[in-house]
Enzyme design. Structure first.
Site, mmCIF file in Angstrom:
data_model
loop_
_atom_site.group_PDB
_atom_site.id
_atom_site.type_symbol
_atom_site.label_atom_id
_atom_site.label_comp_id
_atom_site.label_asym_id
_atom_site.label_seq_id
_atom_site.Cartn_x
_atom_site.Cartn_y
_atom_site.Cartn_z
ATOM 1 C CD GLU A 279 43.410 33.374 42.601
ATOM 2 O OE1 GLU A 279 43.653 32.326 41.991
ATOM 3 O OE2 GLU A 279 43.417 34.490 42.054
ATOM 4 C CG HIS A 300 66.676 40.725 62.836
ATOM 5 N ND1 HIS A 300 67.572 40.891 63.867
ATOM 6 C CD2 HIS A 300 66.942 39.509 62.290
ATOM 7 C CE1 HIS A 300 68.371 39.829 63.921
ATOM 8 N NE2 HIS A 300 68.002 38.973 62.985
ATOM 9 C CE LYS A 414 40.397 39.685 36.926
ATOM 10 N NZ LYS A 414 40.282 38.338 36.400
HETATM 11 O O1 PA5 Z 1 44.645 30.652 39.634
HETATM 12 C C1 PA5 Z 1 44.019 31.313 38.832
HETATM 13 O O2 PA5 Z 1 43.102 30.824 38.154
HETATM 14 C C2 PA5 Z 1 44.349 32.773 38.585
HETATM 15 O O3 PA5 Z 1 45.311 33.229 39.461
HETATM 16 C C3 PA5 Z 1 44.857 32.960 37.173
HETATM 17 O O4 PA5 Z 1 45.945 32.133 36.973
HETATM 18 C C4 PA5 Z 1 45.245 34.409 36.897
HETATM 19 O O5 PA5 Z 1 44.187 35.265 37.199
HETATM 20 C C5 PA5 Z 1 45.648 34.581 35.426
HETATM 21 O O6 PA5 Z 1 44.578 34.212 34.591
HETATM 22 P P1 PA5 Z 1 44.811 33.885 33.073
HETATM 23 O O7 PA5 Z 1 45.671 32.693 32.959
HETATM 24 O O8 PA5 Z 1 43.448 33.657 32.510
HETATM 25 O O9 PA5 Z 1 45.479 35.097 32.446
#
Ligand code: PA5
Length: 424
Positions: A279, A300, A414
């Site tokens: 990310e 393996h 989304k």
């Molecule tokens: O690193 C990030 O920002 C994302 O992976 C969020 O943690 C994830 O999408 C969950 O979001 P939220 O805490 O708003 O539910």
């Protein structure tokens, strides 16, 4: 004891002049990070988070953890992505320290998974920690709706206040509103810390404190690392070394990094690492693709690809010096399998030889590799490792010219899903 990085298997892939040439760029990136002059600087609160966490907050979390354990058989942690993986990675690594079981929800959309989980907890005393910065993440919000109903059938509204904890944004968001309306206790994810950098925020620490993890040592390890990885130099700072190596290898066509672990308890750290790196770097058509292997099992299966597949990969081994347990291999009088050569030795000795052999074979096969060595399986070492990876990914992200602290790309699916669900 500190974590270490072995880079000898980069020889021949990165030469001395390249290490030297990258030094000023890394130093500049380091200054941008600590002076908050780089991209996404409003999300760099994690940089000095360990030293900012007060001992009184840790005291409070520890005594709250004890209080919850006194009236709970188990904990459900609801969350996904950064709101889940840090807690799970910590729990799996420190499984021996766990005082009450922890279950996970909100990290998938499987009816069967939730059905069986709630069935198994019907007659248990349950406490729920729901972690979501936004409070509107689909998986987490729906799991919370379902689990809240399950909890309302178990407890009166007054009792529920002891059994539901909301870990969310300190000031805004749907979950914060629900908590305020219902009188649930809250713990914050700080404004300037993104989900994947949030394991040491109170929102992450609260579940760990309830489960009985030594959060004081976890934070202490991160504090040691914060101080240690403040050195601008590449030569003396292993977080910078790792970051620079990743960047240089990517420039040479090594577009995939495989994090290979030799211990089961490290496999969720690899999941956490994939999210942190994927990310943070994967944007603007850039980024090293993070993948992981569970060794020796995957030798393996994926071992063939690592040894002889397309040479666009580099590998980082994650190892532990003292694995904590002994399992002595017995002598066998018949010795039909011909393994009496290791009789009397600990199984971990064989594991370590497997690592050495794999690192050497992959190197000779054209896969540059590094080894991160944790001193032992304790909270202090893990705290150091979390900070090491966070500092490294921010550094490579800046070297690549991306903002490591946003994730605009995750919105695309989304939008389509909400359209299909009729959600405005
Ligand atoms: O690193 C990030 O920002 C994302 O992976 C969020 O943690 C994830 O999408 C969950 O979001 P939220 O805490 O708003 O539910």
């Amino acid at each position: 004891m500190d974590i270490k990085l072995d880079i000898k298997n980069l020889n021949g892939f990165i030469d001395k002049s390249e290490w030297k040439a990258i030094e000023p760029d890394v130093e500049k990136v380091h200054q941008d990070l600590i002076n908050k002059t780089g991209q996404g600087n409003d999300f760099t609160g994690w940089v000095d988070l360990p030293s900012q966490i007060s001992d009184s907050l840790i005291d409070e979390l520890e005594s709250f953890g004890e209080e919850v354990r006194a009236h709970s058989d188990c904990l459900i942690n609801i969350g996904i992505g950064g709101s889940y993986l840090g807690v799970r990675a910590t729990m799996e690594f420190l499984i021996a320290d766990q005082k009450i079981p922890i279950h996970y929800a909100g990290n998938n959309l499987s009816s069967g998974y939730l059905f069986h989980l709630l069935e198994s907890l019907k007659d248990k005393h349950v406490t729920v920690v729901v972690v979501s910065k936004s409070g509107t993440t689909t998986e987490c919000a729906l799991a919370f709706r379902i689990i809240k109903k399950f909890m309302q059938e178990k407890y009166s509204p007054e009792e529920l206040k002891k059994h539901i904890i909301c870990a969310t944004d300190a000031h805004r968001g749907a979950l914060k509103k629900i908590a305020d309306q219902e009188g649930y206790k809250t713990y914050p994810i700080y404004d300037d810390v993104g989900g994947r950098f949030s394991v040491l925020c109170p929102a992450g620490l609260v579940s760990l404190a309830i489960a009985g993890i030594d959060i004081r040592q976890l934070v202490e390890g991160a504090r040691v690392a914060e101080k240690k990885f403040m050195t601008p130099s590449v030569e003396k700072n292993i977080a910078h070394q790792y970051a620079a190596a990743r960047f240089l290898l990517h420039q040479k066509g090594k577009k995939i990094e495989v994090l290979s672990t030799f211990y089961q308890r490290l496999s969720y750290i690899a999941e956490w690492w994939k999210q942190l790196f994927g990310e943070s770097e994967g944007k603007d058509g850039k980024g090293t693709f993070p993948a992981s292997l569970n060794l020796t099992a995957d030798l393996h299966s994926m071992g063939q690809m690592m040894q002889e597949g397309e040479r666009n990969v580099f590998e980082t081994f994650l190892m532990v010096e003292d694995s904590g347990h002994k399992m002595i291999i017995p002598k066998d009088d018949q010795n039909l399998d011909n393994f009496n050569c290791v009789a009397g030795k600990d199984l971990d000795f064989v594991n370590k030889q497997a690592h050495k052999a794999t690192a050497e074979a992959h190197y000779e096969g054209g896969v540059p590799n590094m080894t991160i060595m944790l001193p032992s399986c304790n909270a202090h070492a893990l705290g150091q490792l979390y900070y090491f990876f966070q500092k490294a990914v921010a550094t490579t992200g800046y070297l690549m010219g991306v903002n490591p602290f946003n994730q605009p790309g995750v919105e695309a699916y989304k939008k389509k899903m909400f359209a299909l669900l009729g959600r405005k």
